[in-house]
Scaffold this motif. Sequence first.
Motif, PDB file in Angstrom:
ATOM      1  N   LEU A 377       8.875   1.917  76.108  1.00  0.00           N
ATOM      2  CA  LEU A 377       8.572   1.161  77.563  1.00  0.00           C
ATOM      3  C   LEU A 377       9.464   1.889  78.669  1.00  0.00           C
ATOM      4  O   LEU A 377       9.016   1.758  79.815  1.00  0.00           O
ATOM      5  N   LEU A 380       7.734   4.799  80.196  1.00  0.00           N
ATOM      6  CA  LEU A 380       6.340   4.872  80.690  1.00  0.00           C
ATOM      7  C   LEU A 380       6.148   4.424  82.216  1.00  0.00           C
ATOM      8  O   LEU A 380       7.397   4.037  82.890  1.00  0.00           O
ATOM      9  N   ARG A 385       2.938   0.727  81.513  1.00  0.00           N
ATOM     10  CA  ARG A 385       3.825  -0.070  80.837  1.00  0.00           C
ATOM     11  C   ARG A 385       3.113  -1.451  80.875  1.00  0.00           C
ATOM     12  O   ARG A 385       2.820  -2.257  79.786  1.00  0.00           O
TER      13      ARG A 385
END
Length: 632
Positions: A377, A380, A385
Motif C-alpha cells: 500500500l 500505490l 490504494r
Amino acid sequence: MGRLLRSPAGLTGLLLVLACVVLAVIGPPLWDDEAARINAGEILQGRGDAHPLGTDSLGRDVLARVLVASRLSLVLAALAVLIGVVIGVPLGVLPAVLPRRAGRFVVGLVNSLVAFPGLLLAMFTTIVLGLGARGAVFGIGLATAPALARLTYTLTASVAGSDYVAAARLLRVPRRWIMARHILPNVAEPIILNIAMFLGSALLGLAGLSFLGLGVQAPDYDWGRLLNEGLERVYVHPEVAVGPAAAIMVAGLGFHLFGESLARIAARQAPPGAPDTSSASPAGPDVSSPASPTPAAADPVPDGPGDVLDLRDLWVTFPGGAACVRGVSLTVNSREIVGIVGESGSGKSLTAMAVGGLVPYPGTVRTARLTLDGSDLTRLAPAARRRLLGTSLAMVFQDPMAALNPALRVGSQLAEVPIVHERLSRRPAWRRAVDRLGQVGIGEPGRRARQRPHEFSGGMRQRATIAMGLMGTPRLLIADEPTTALDVTVQRQILELLTEVIDRTGAGALFISHDMAVISQICHRVVVMYAGRVVEELPVADLVSEAAHPYTRALVACLPDMRTDRDQPLATVPGRPPAPTEPDTGCAFAPRCDYATDRCRQQRPVLTPGPGGRRLACWNPVSGPVREGADA
C-alpha cells in the motif's frame, strides 16, 4: 406535538406563527381595498372609531395596511431564508467531504463571515444590488448564510466522524453521495428546526432595512416601511407607529419561540449517537513511507511475511510528541485470526485504523511496509490504494449503530459496496445484499433489508455490519471489539459467525479486544500491546501455560473463572499505562511490574523472536503457568 402543546413557550410560539400565516393568507383579499383607498378628507388623522390606528399622509387606514403588509413581510423573509439555506447548508457540509486542506479553507472562510456583522453585510449587499425588495432579500439571505453554514458544520462534524462515513470514504463513494446520502439526512432535522428561528431574524432584518429606506420601496410596503412612515408622527399620534412595531415584534417573537421549542424537544428526543456540536476533521492522513519518525531501532518482524497482511514498523504520531503506536510489526495469514489485546490506550484500534487508512487528522502514519493481499500500500497511488482497501479490506466496528447510517435502509447501505466498486446496477446489488444478510443468519432477509438500523436488535446490527464486509471479496477482516456491547449469548453467536466467515471465505482477520476470554475463544495467535508497542506474541493455546511477559500474565490473571473466590476482590493490574507523550526510555511496564529492576527502568527491552512464532520484549521473563490473582 404533544410536548410542544404542553410547553408554554412552544404553545405561545405556535399560536403566534399560525396567526401570522393565517393573516398573510387572508389579509390582502379582505383589506387590500381599504388599505389602498385614498381619502383626502382624513389625512394624518389619529386613532378613531373608523381608524383604530389612524391614517397616513394620503388618508389610508394604517391598520388595514399593517394587516395587508403581513403577506409581503413573511414572503420576503421566507425568500431570504431560502437563499441562506441554498448557500449556507452546502457551504457547511463541504468541509466534511473535501480534502483536508480545502476543508480547512472553507472552515476559515465561514468563521470569517460569521465574525462580520450580519446587518452591515446585508446593508452593503443591498446597496450594491440596488435599493428595493430584491436587494434587501439577497442582503438578508447572504447575511443568514454564514450562520447557517456554521450551524451545519457543527452538526456535520460529528456525523463526518462516524464509522459509516469513514467506511463510505474507504469504499471510495463519491463525495456527492456522501453528502447527499450519509450526511445531510442525519442533520436535516436540527437544521429545519432552526430555520424557524432564522425566519424570525430575517423578519427583523428586512424590517430594519425597510425602516432605513434600503428595503421595500413605494408603492409597495412592508412592516418596516410602515414603521418608517409613522416615525415622524410618533410624538403626536404614537399609535400609527405602534401597529407595525407590534406586528414586527409579535411575528419575530413567535418564530423564535416556536423554533427554539422545537429544537429543545428534538434535543431531548435525540437517540444516542445523534449529531452533537463536537468538531472533527474531514479527512485522515494517507499511509506513507519512510519508516519510523524517531531514531529508535525498529522491532524485529515476525519470522515470515503474511500472505494476507504484512505490517512492518508502524508508527502513528500526533502533534505535541504523542506517539500512540511505536514500531508495530505483525502478520496475518489466510484463514488465521490474530488477536490484538491490551488495555485502553495501548494502540490496538489505532493500529487497525492505520491499516485501513482511517487514522483521524492530525495523526501521521509512517510504516516501512504495509502489504495487503500481496500489494504494498505504501507504493500505490492514492486512488489505487483506496480501490484495494475498498475491495480487499472489511471492518466490523465496536458500535454497529455508529457503523450503519440511521437514515438509510440496511439493504441500501449494503448494496452501496458493489454499486461503487463493481458498477452493478441497483437491482443485482440489492439481491446480493439480501443474500449476504441471509448468509449471516438474519431471518427473513428480504424484509429486513427494507428496514432501518433502529429496527434491528444489537446482535442483528452486528450481523448486518459483517454482511456489509462480505459484500465484496475481502481478504482481511478487521473486527474492533465487535462483541463489547452484546450480551454473552449474542456474543457467542457473533464469535461463531466470524469463525465461520473466515473459514468459508479464506480471509484472514485481526480481532481487537481487551477481553482475554474472547481472544482465547476465537484467535489462533495473540499479539499483546502495551504503551503503543508489541510486548509479546504467542499462540493463544499457550496463554495460560507459557505466557512470559509480566503484563500478559497480569491480564490473564485478571480473568475470573468458575474457581474464582467470590469472597475476594477481583484481581486488577495496579497503576496506569503511560501517556503517549511520556519519554520512551526503559520498559514502559516497569512502574507496574513486580519483577522490574534498574535495567528495566533505564533500558527498553528489545522484542526478540522465539520458537514457534513467539516474540517477547522483557528483561525478566516469567515461566510457569499463570495463577489467577497471583500474577496481577
